[in-house]
Design a protein around this motif. Structure first.
Motif, PDB file in Angstrom:
ATOM      1  N   PRO A 222       0.846  -1.198   0.000  1.00 13.85           N
ATOM      2  CA  PRO A 222       0.000   0.000   0.000  1.00 13.85           C
ATOM      3  C   PRO A 222       0.883   1.250   0.000  1.00 13.85           C
ATOM      4  N   THR A 223       1.405   1.599  -1.155  1.00 14.12           N
ATOM      5  CA  THR A 223       2.446   2.625  -1.237  1.00 14.12           C
ATOM      6  C   THR A 223       2.011   3.957  -0.635  1.00 14.12           C
ATOM      7  N   HIS A 224       0.826   4.429  -0.998  1.00 13.94           N
ATOM      8  CA  HIS A 224       0.387   5.735  -0.500  1.00 13.94           C
ATOM      9  C   HIS A 224       0.173   5.715   1.013  1.00 13.94           C
ATOM     10  N   VAL A 225      -0.285   4.586   1.508  1.00 11.70           N
ATOM     11  CA  VAL A 225      -0.509   4.447   2.946  1.00 11.70           C
ATOM     12  C   VAL A 225       0.816   4.466   3.697  1.00 11.70           C
ATOM     13  N   ILE A 226       1.847   3.849   3.126  1.00  8.07           N
ATOM     14  CA  ILE A 226       3.180   3.877   3.746  1.00  8.07           C
ATOM     15  C   ILE A 226       3.704   5.314   3.798  1.00  8.07           C
ATOM     16  N   LEU A 227       3.501   6.066   2.719  1.00  9.48           N
ATOM     17  CA  LEU A 227       3.952   7.461   2.702  1.00  9.48           C
ATOM     18  C   LEU A 227       3.239   8.274   3.787  1.00  9.48           C
ATOM     19  N   ALA A 228       1.941   8.044   3.936  1.00  8.12           N
ATOM     20  CA  ALA A 228       1.191   8.735   4.990  1.00  8.12           C
ATOM     21  C   ALA A 228       1.692   8.330   6.373  1.00  8.12           C
ATOM     22  N   PHE A 229       1.988   7.045   6.539  1.00  7.40           N
ATOM     23  CA  PHE A 229       2.436   6.535   7.829  1.00  7.40           C
ATOM     24  C   PHE A 229       3.808   7.086   8.199  1.00  7.40           C
ATOM     25  N   GLU A 230       4.668   7.224   7.214  1.00  5.52           N
ATOM     26  CA  GLU A 230       5.974   7.839   7.454  1.00  5.52           C
ATOM     27  C   GLU A 230       5.797   9.229   8.057  1.00  5.52           C
ATOM     28  N   GLN A 231       4.895  10.020   7.479  1.00  7.66           N
ATOM     29  CA  GLN A 231       4.638  11.358   8.008  1.00  7.66           C
ATOM     30  C   GLN A 231       4.002  11.286   9.390  1.00  7.66           C
ATOM     31  N   ALA A 232       3.094  10.345   9.587  1.00  9.07           N
ATOM     32  CA  ALA A 232       2.445  10.197  10.889  1.00  9.07           C
ATOM     33  C   ALA A 232       3.460   9.854  11.973  1.00  9.07           C
ATOM     34  N   LEU A 233       4.435   9.019  11.655  1.00  8.55           N
ATOM     35  CA  LEU A 233       5.475   8.682  12.623  1.00  8.55           C
ATOM     36  C   LEU A 233       6.320   9.899  12.989  1.00  8.55           C
ATOM     37  N   LYS A 234       6.594  10.745  12.002  1.00 10.61           N
ATOM     38  CA  LYS A 234       7.345  11.964  12.283  1.00 10.61           C
ATOM     39  C   LYS A 234       6.554  12.888  13.200  1.00 10.61           C
ATOM     40  N   GLU A 235       5.245  12.957  12.993  1.00 12.87           N
ATOM     41  CA  GLU A 235       4.410  13.817  13.834  1.00 12.87           C
ATOM     42  C   GLU A 235       4.273  13.251  15.245  1.00 12.87           C
ATOM     43  N   LEU A 236       4.277  11.922  15.357  1.00 14.46           N
ATOM     44  CA  LEU A 236       4.290  11.309  16.685  1.00 14.46           C
ATOM     45  C   LEU A 236       5.543  11.723  17.438  1.00 14.46           C
ATOM     46  N   GLU A 237       6.667  11.680  16.779  1.00 15.02           N
ATOM     47  CA  GLU A 237       7.933  12.069  17.410  1.00 15.02           C
ATOM     48  C   GLU A 237       7.910  13.551  17.805  1.00 15.02           C
ATOM     49  N   GLN A 238       7.372  14.407  16.925  1.00 13.72           N
ATOM     50  CA  GLN A 238       7.286  15.839  17.216  1.00 13.72           C
ATOM     51  C   GLN A 238       6.415  16.112  18.442  1.00 13.72           C
ATOM     52  N   GLU A 239       5.438  15.253  18.658  1.00 14.56           N
ATOM     53  CA  GLU A 239       4.520  15.458  19.783  1.00 14.56           C
ATOM     54  C   GLU A 239       5.094  14.972  21.102  1.00 14.56           C
ATOM     55  N   GLY A 240       6.219  14.285  21.050  1.00 10.83           N
ATOM     56  CA  GLY A 240       6.818  13.774  22.274  1.00 10.83           C
ATOM     57  C   GLY A 240       6.672  12.282  22.437  1.00 10.83           C
ATOM     58  N   GLY A 241       6.476  11.584  21.325  1.00 10.83           N
ATOM     59  CA  GLY A 241       6.403  10.130  21.368  1.00 10.83           C
ATOM     60  C   GLY A 241       5.163   9.619  22.074  1.00 10.83           C
ATOM     61  N   VAL A 242       5.280   8.414  22.597  1.00 12.64           N
ATOM     62  CA  VAL A 242       4.148   7.765  23.258  1.00 12.64           C
ATOM     63  C   VAL A 242       3.650   8.594  24.443  1.00 12.64           C
ATOM     64  N   ALA A 243       4.581   9.136  25.218  1.00  9.44           N
ATOM     65  CA  ALA A 243       4.190   9.921  26.389  1.00  9.44           C
ATOM     66  C   ALA A 243       3.422  11.175  25.988  1.00  9.44           C
ATOM     67  N   GLY A 244       3.915  11.880  24.975  1.00 11.19           N
ATOM     68  CA  GLY A 244       3.248  13.098  24.548  1.00 11.19           C
ATOM     69  C   GLY A 244       1.878  12.840  23.955  1.00 11.19           C
ATOM     70  N   ARG A 245       1.795  11.827  23.104  1.00  5.39           N
ATOM     71  CA  ARG A 245       0.501  11.520  22.502  1.00  5.39           C
ATOM     72  C   ARG A 245      -0.484  11.019  23.547  1.00  5.39           C
ATOM     73  N   GLY A 246       0.004  10.164  24.426  1.00  3.33           N
ATOM     74  CA  GLY A 246      -0.861   9.667  25.490  1.00  3.33           C
ATOM     75  C   GLY A 246      -1.384  10.787  26.371  1.00  3.33           C
ATOM     76  N   ALA A 247      -0.562  11.794  26.624  1.00  2.00           N
ATOM     77  CA  ALA A 247      -0.994  12.923  27.454  1.00  2.00           C
ATOM     78  C   ALA A 247      -2.137  13.689  26.784  1.00  2.00           C
ATOM     79  N   ARG A 248      -2.035  13.904  25.471  1.00  5.47           N
ATOM     80  CA  ARG A 248      -3.129  14.598  24.769  1.00  5.47           C
ATOM     81  C   ARG A 248      -4.408  13.777  24.794  1.00  5.47           C
ATOM     82  N   TYR A 249      -4.285  12.487  24.547  1.00  2.05           N
ATOM     83  CA  TYR A 249      -5.465  11.628  24.571  1.00  2.05           C
ATOM     84  C   TYR A 249      -6.104  11.602  25.958  1.00  2.05           C
ATOM     85  N   ARG A 250      -5.252  11.609  26.986  1.00  5.11           N
ATOM     86  CA  ARG A 250      -5.788  11.617  28.347  1.00  5.11           C
ATOM     87  C   ARG A 250      -6.530  12.932  28.622  1.00  5.11           C
TER      88      ARG A 250
END
Length: 404
Positions: free
Chosen positions: A278-306
């Motif tokens: 799924p080439t386009h999905v992989i490209l989207a996921f690559e960007q999503a992973l970068k945004e996860l890192e920008q947010e502070g990883g698992v801890a940062g994302r979990g904090a927003r969800y909480r």
């Protein structure tokens, strides 16, 4: 920045107006994409994604080209990093086309020997789906059920493993999105490890938002999906596993396309998916992973969800709604609410009114109670929760329902 794009914090929102001009026979044709923003998804996935994740899919990629293969390797490495794992320590990431359900079934189809038996801990629809998979695969299994409002029982599992030596694998759903309950994978995993069995964790709705200690839980295989807490789009799933455990499954596979070991061998050989990726999905996921890192990883994302979850709980209580689960076992991924005790309440009408206002919630899936669900994950923020709560209050008023 494109015209019409707005920004929330460091993340671009998903409303955008794009003007594309093309020349044909000296005539200009203009295509204008609508500027109205998508309805916000308060669901457990697919979910609301950032504009930049969507934008990443506006490119084509050659499925065998070295540049795309480099992206696939980066994604596989990054998933291990997020999990706190490494290849040096004996771990692998296997990507597989299809939804998360494909990944869960692939683990059973590949990793359970012909004479194996799986103990399934079930307290919701996704545990029961595992049971259906095992039935279709003709794999022997034992189901250890608890009520939908109660977490899985490590004591019952301990007794089962001590009694039945033919059980080779144990399967559990970490966050059972039927209700939003969080099951005790570390306590269960310790029991599994003490009895020297293999441990399979469906972490579809928890991975990358709720910390998972793979060592403490003794996880052998963990499955999740692109369109959950990493905030990508649907199209592939992934399995994080002990390399030795997967290599030991040679000859067990009951499926060609769902053969995880052959998929790993393909990545080892040339870095490629065995079949069309799924080439386009992989490209989207690559960007999503970068945004996860920008947010502070698992801890940062979990904090927003909480924060989203807490704002939702407080607001729904003010409106007069009751939660289904005890707070002690409630995750911050998705929350189930009882139907209001009002003769005029119809979920279908309630749902349609919220949809008309730009908000999508989720119907209930609990067998013993009338509920609906609201998710706290995806590219949504407390301000979006506040907007949803306002819309819920308006919908109730329009329906002539007063709960408080």
């Amino acid at each position: 920045m494109c015209s019409g794009e707005s920004v929330r914090g460091p993340w671009p929102r998903h409303e955008v107006s794009v003007l594309v001009k093309a020349s044909s026979e000296n005539k200009e044709a203009a295509l204008v994409l609508p500027s109205e923003r998508d309805k916000l998804l308060f669901t457990p996935g697919p979910l609301t994604t950032s504009f930049s994740v969507k934008q990443a899919m506006l490119h084509d990629a050659g499925s065998w080209h070295h540049e795309f293969n480099a992206k696939v390797k980066w994604v596989r490495d990054k998933l291990l990093e997020i999990a706190g794992l490494s290849r040096e320590a004996g771990w692998e990431t296997v990507l597989l086309q299809g939804s998360g359900t494909f990944g869960v079934e692939a683990v059973f189809a590949t990793c359970v020997p012909p004479n194996g038996k799986v103990a399934v801990l079930a307290n919701g629809a996704y545990g029961e789906r595992i049971v259906l998979m095992l039935q279709h695969l003709n794999i022997d299994h034992l189901v250890l059920r608890t009520p939908e409002h109660m977490p899985n029982d490590p004591i019952a599992l301990d007794k089962a493993l001590a009694t039945d030596k033919t059980i080779s694998h144990v399967a559990i759903v970490h966050c059972e999105t039927t209700t939003g309950i969080l099951n005790p994978i570390t306590k269960v995993g310790r029991v599994v490890r003490r009895h020297h069995r293999a441990f399979i964790v469906d972490a579809m709705s928890s991975f990358a938002a709720i910390p998972i200690d793979f060592a403490a839980a003794g996880v052998d295989f963990l499955i999740s999906s692109a369109n959950k807490c990493i905030e990508g789009v649907p199209g592939f799933c992934f399995v994080l596993c002990r390399r030795d455990a997967l290599l030991a499954c040679d000859g067990y596979a009951r499926s060609l396309s769902l053969n995880l070991l052959d998929q790993l061998k393909g990545f080892d050989r040339n870095g490629q998916f065995r079949y069309t990726p799924p080439t386009h999905v992989i490209l989207a996921f690559e960007q999503a992973l970068k945004e996860l890192e920008q947010e502070g990883g698992v801890a940062g994302r979990g904090a927003r969800y909480r924060q989203n979850h807490e704002a939702l709980l407080n607001g729904m209580k003010r409106l007069g709604f009751r939660c289904y689960l005890n707070p002690a076992v409630q995750s911050y991924i998705i929350t189930s609410f009882y139907y209001p005790d009002a003769a005029r309440f119809s979920f279908d009408a309630f749902y349609r009114r919220l949809s008309d206002k730009g908000f999508i919630i989720y119907p209930g899936k609990i067998s013993q109670a009338r509920t609906f669900r609201i998710g706290s994950i995806g590219r949504i923020f407390p301000s979006d929760i506040a907007a949803l709560l306002s819309a819920i209050g308006s919908a109730l008023k329009e329906m002539g329902i007063k709960l408080i």
